[in-house]
Write a protein that holds these residues in place. Structure first.
Motif, PDB file in Angstrom:
ATOM      1  N   VAL A  89      -6.650 -72.872  74.404  1.00  0.00           N
ATOM      2  CA  VAL A  89      -6.699 -71.544  75.006  1.00  0.00           C
ATOM      3  C   VAL A  89      -7.070 -71.584  76.486  1.00  0.00           C
ATOM      4  CG1 VAL A  89      -7.810 -69.275  74.881  1.00  0.00           C
ATOM      5  CG2 VAL A  89      -7.316 -70.530  72.794  1.00  0.00           C
ATOM      6  N   SER A  90      -6.340 -70.800  77.246  1.00  0.00           N
ATOM      7  CA  SER A  90      -6.668 -70.551  78.649  1.00  0.00           C
ATOM      8  C   SER A  90      -6.883 -69.046  78.796  1.00  0.00           C
ATOM      9  CB  SER A  90      -5.524 -71.012  79.554  1.00  0.00           C
ATOM     10  OG  SER A  90      -5.812 -70.703  80.901  1.00  0.00           O
ATOM     11  N   ILE A  91      -7.937 -68.679  79.490  1.00  0.00           N
ATOM     12  CA  ILE A  91      -8.258 -67.270  79.725  1.00  0.00           C
ATOM     13  C   ILE A  91      -8.072 -66.997  81.211  1.00  0.00           C
ATOM     14  CG2 ILE A  91     -10.033 -65.472  79.587  1.00  0.00           C
ATOM     15  CD1 ILE A  91      -9.206 -66.574  76.840  1.00  0.00           C
ATOM     16  N   LEU A  92      -7.345 -65.942  81.528  1.00  0.00           N
ATOM     17  CA  LEU A  92      -7.126 -65.542  82.914  1.00  0.00           C
ATOM     18  C   LEU A  92      -7.374 -64.046  83.060  1.00  0.00           C
ATOM     19  CD1 LEU A  92      -3.822 -67.507  83.558  1.00  0.00           C
ATOM     20  CD2 LEU A  92      -6.095 -68.086  84.426  1.00  0.00           C
ATOM     21  N   SER A  93      -7.771 -63.644  84.246  1.00  0.00           N
ATOM     22  CA  SER A  93      -7.969 -62.228  84.546  1.00  0.00           C
ATOM     23  C   SER A  93      -7.015 -61.815  85.651  1.00  0.00           C
ATOM     24  CB  SER A  93      -9.410 -61.975  85.009  1.00  0.00           C
ATOM     25  OG  SER A  93     -10.313 -62.222  83.962  1.00  0.00           O
ATOM     26  N   ILE A  94      -6.448 -60.627  85.503  1.00  0.00           N
ATOM     27  CA  ILE A  94      -5.550 -60.094  86.532  1.00  0.00           C
ATOM     28  C   ILE A  94      -6.392 -59.581  87.691  1.00  0.00           C
ATOM     29  CG2 ILE A  94      -3.866 -58.290  87.058  1.00  0.00           C
ATOM     30  CD1 ILE A  94      -2.813 -58.604  84.196  1.00  0.00           C
ATOM     31  N   ALA A 110      -9.788 -56.762  80.044  1.00  0.00           N
ATOM     32  CA  ALA A 110      -8.489 -57.021  79.400  1.00  0.00           C
ATOM     33  C   ALA A 110      -7.934 -58.358  79.882  1.00  0.00           C
ATOM     34  CB  ALA A 110      -7.520 -55.882  79.694  1.00  0.00           C
ATOM     35  N   PRO A 111      -8.550 -59.459  79.445  1.00  0.00           N
ATOM     36  CA  PRO A 111      -8.092 -60.777  79.895  1.00  0.00           C
ATOM     37  C   PRO A 111      -6.749 -61.164  79.281  1.00  0.00           C
ATOM     38  CG  PRO A 111      -9.732 -61.023  78.182  1.00  0.00           C
ATOM     39  CD  PRO A 111      -9.664 -59.551  78.505  1.00  0.00           C
ATOM     40  N   LEU A 112      -6.087 -62.089  79.944  1.00  0.00           N
ATOM     41  CA  LEU A 112      -4.888 -62.701  79.388  1.00  0.00           C
ATOM     42  C   LEU A 112      -5.353 -63.916  78.591  1.00  0.00           C
ATOM     43  CD1 LEU A 112      -2.659 -62.660  82.585  1.00  0.00           C
ATOM     44  CD2 LEU A 112      -2.578 -61.066  80.662  1.00  0.00           C
ATOM     45  N   VAL A 113      -4.947 -63.972  77.336  1.00  0.00           N
ATOM     46  CA  VAL A 113      -5.282 -65.099  76.467  1.00  0.00           C
ATOM     47  C   VAL A 113      -3.987 -65.865  76.257  1.00  0.00           C
ATOM     48  CG1 VAL A 113      -6.173 -65.789  74.206  1.00  0.00           C
ATOM     49  CG2 VAL A 113      -7.076 -63.725  75.339  1.00  0.00           C
ATOM     50  N   ILE A 114      -4.000 -67.135  76.636  1.00  0.00           N
ATOM     51  CA  ILE A 114      -2.780 -67.938  76.564  1.00  0.00           C
ATOM     52  C   ILE A 114      -3.043 -69.194  75.742  1.00  0.00           C
ATOM     53  CG2 ILE A 114      -1.073 -69.240  77.890  1.00  0.00           C
ATOM     54  CD1 ILE A 114      -1.698 -67.290  80.241  1.00  0.00           C
ATOM     55  N   ASN A 115      -2.212 -69.388  74.724  1.00  0.00           N
ATOM     56  CA  ASN A 115      -2.229 -70.643  73.991  1.00  0.00           C
ATOM     57  C   ASN A 115      -1.347 -71.589  74.798  1.00  0.00           C
ATOM     58  OD1 ASN A 115      -1.656 -72.844  72.335  1.00  0.00           O
ATOM     59  ND2 ASN A 115      -1.752 -71.638  70.460  1.00  0.00           N
ATOM     60  N   VAL A 116      -1.986 -72.486  75.548  1.00  0.00           N
ATOM     61  CA  VAL A 116      -1.239 -73.366  76.457  1.00  0.00           C
ATOM     62  C   VAL A 116      -0.393 -74.385  75.705  1.00  0.00           C
ATOM     63  CG1 VAL A 116      -2.806 -73.060  78.397  1.00  0.00           C
ATOM     64  CG2 VAL A 116      -3.258 -74.866  76.754  1.00  0.00           C
ATOM     65  N   LYS A 117      -0.776 -74.682  74.478  1.00  0.00           N
ATOM     66  CA  LYS A 117      -0.023 -75.639  73.665  1.00  0.00           C
ATOM     67  C   LYS A 117       1.276 -75.007  73.145  1.00  0.00           C
ATOM     68  CE  LYS A 117      -0.738 -78.047  69.350  1.00  0.00           C
ATOM     69  NZ  LYS A 117      -1.711 -78.247  68.284  1.00  0.00           N
ATOM     70  N   GLU A 118       1.180 -73.786  72.635  1.00  0.00           N
ATOM     71  CA  GLU A 118       2.337 -73.092  72.052  1.00  0.00           C
ATOM     72  C   GLU A 118       3.080 -72.212  73.056  1.00  0.00           C
ATOM     73  OE1 GLU A 118       3.480 -73.489  68.956  1.00  0.00           O
ATOM     74  OE2 GLU A 118       1.890 -74.923  68.467  1.00  0.00           O
ATOM     75  N   LYS A 119       2.492 -72.029  74.241  1.00  0.00           N
ATOM     76  CA  LYS A 119       3.087 -71.176  75.290  1.00  0.00           C
ATOM     77  C   LYS A 119       3.257 -69.728  74.812  1.00  0.00           C
ATOM     78  CE  LYS A 119       3.490 -74.542  78.191  1.00  0.00           C
ATOM     79  NZ  LYS A 119       2.369 -74.767  79.069  1.00  0.00           N
ATOM     80  N   GLU A 120       2.232 -69.239  74.128  1.00  0.00           N
ATOM     81  CA  GLU A 120       2.199 -67.856  73.658  1.00  0.00           C
ATOM     82  C   GLU A 120       1.038 -67.150  74.350  1.00  0.00           C
ATOM     83  OE1 GLU A 120       4.084 -66.199  71.301  1.00  0.00           O
ATOM     84  OE2 GLU A 120       5.356 -67.910  70.838  1.00  0.00           O
ATOM     85  N   GLY A 121       1.233 -65.900  74.777  1.00  0.00           N
ATOM     86  CA  GLY A 121       0.182 -65.170  75.463  1.00  0.00           C
ATOM     87  C   GLY A 121       0.076 -63.735  75.018  1.00  0.00           C
TER      88      GLY A 121
END
Length: 147
Positions: A89-94, A110-121
């Motif tokens: 998981v990678s967490i990013l904020s706009i 409202a962070p962006l949650v990204i599964n960096v392995k599966e490329k799903e966000g």
């Protein structure tokens, strides 16, 4: 594949780097494919739409400026994003850019949650939090006193 971008003109990207947001992003439900691009020599990145040149968000890792930032994902989101480990998981904020970088803010609610392995966000809206949609990234003395 080549895409046209808001900040970098036309660039070549690897299709394997495309992050899919199955439900789009709030306000941009039709936009489902994005790619992360680094802004050299900064802590910021650009989340660029693969299909719409003008749609790009400046994002930042919230843990870089708010070390006590935390929240729990509900089981539905973990399942939807196929998360098996926190390492995935990678967490990013706009970021909302202001006239000066010091006045710029990040959305911690409202962070962006990204599964960096599966490329799903997914943009995950945290229901119970004291964090703000306008958290200062670069805290000055005056901003700290405002809190």
């Amino acid at each position: 594949m080549k895409i046209k971008t808001k900040y970098f003109d036309e660039v070549e990207i690897n299709e394997e780097d495309i992050i899919t947001f199955q439900n789009g992003l709030p306000g941009f439900l039709e936009e489902k494919q994005f790619v992360l691009m680094n802004l050299e020599e900064t802590v910021f990145q650009v989340l660029q739409s693969v299909t719409t040149k003008a749609l790009a968000f400046i994002v930042v890792n919230p843990f870089g400026f708010k070390s006590d930032y935390s929240f729990e994902l509900d089981d539905q989101v973990v399942e939807q994003l196929k998360i098996e480990s926190s390492d995935d998981v990678s967490i990013l904020s706009i970021v909302t850019l202001r006239d000066t970088l010091a006045a710029s803010t990040a959305n911690l609610k409202a962070p962006l949650v990204i599964n960096v392995k599966e490329k799903e966000g997914k943009q995950y809206i945290i229901q119970k939090t004291d964090d703000s949609t306008k958290e200062y990234i670069f805290k000055t003395v005056n901003q700290k006193e405002d809190k």
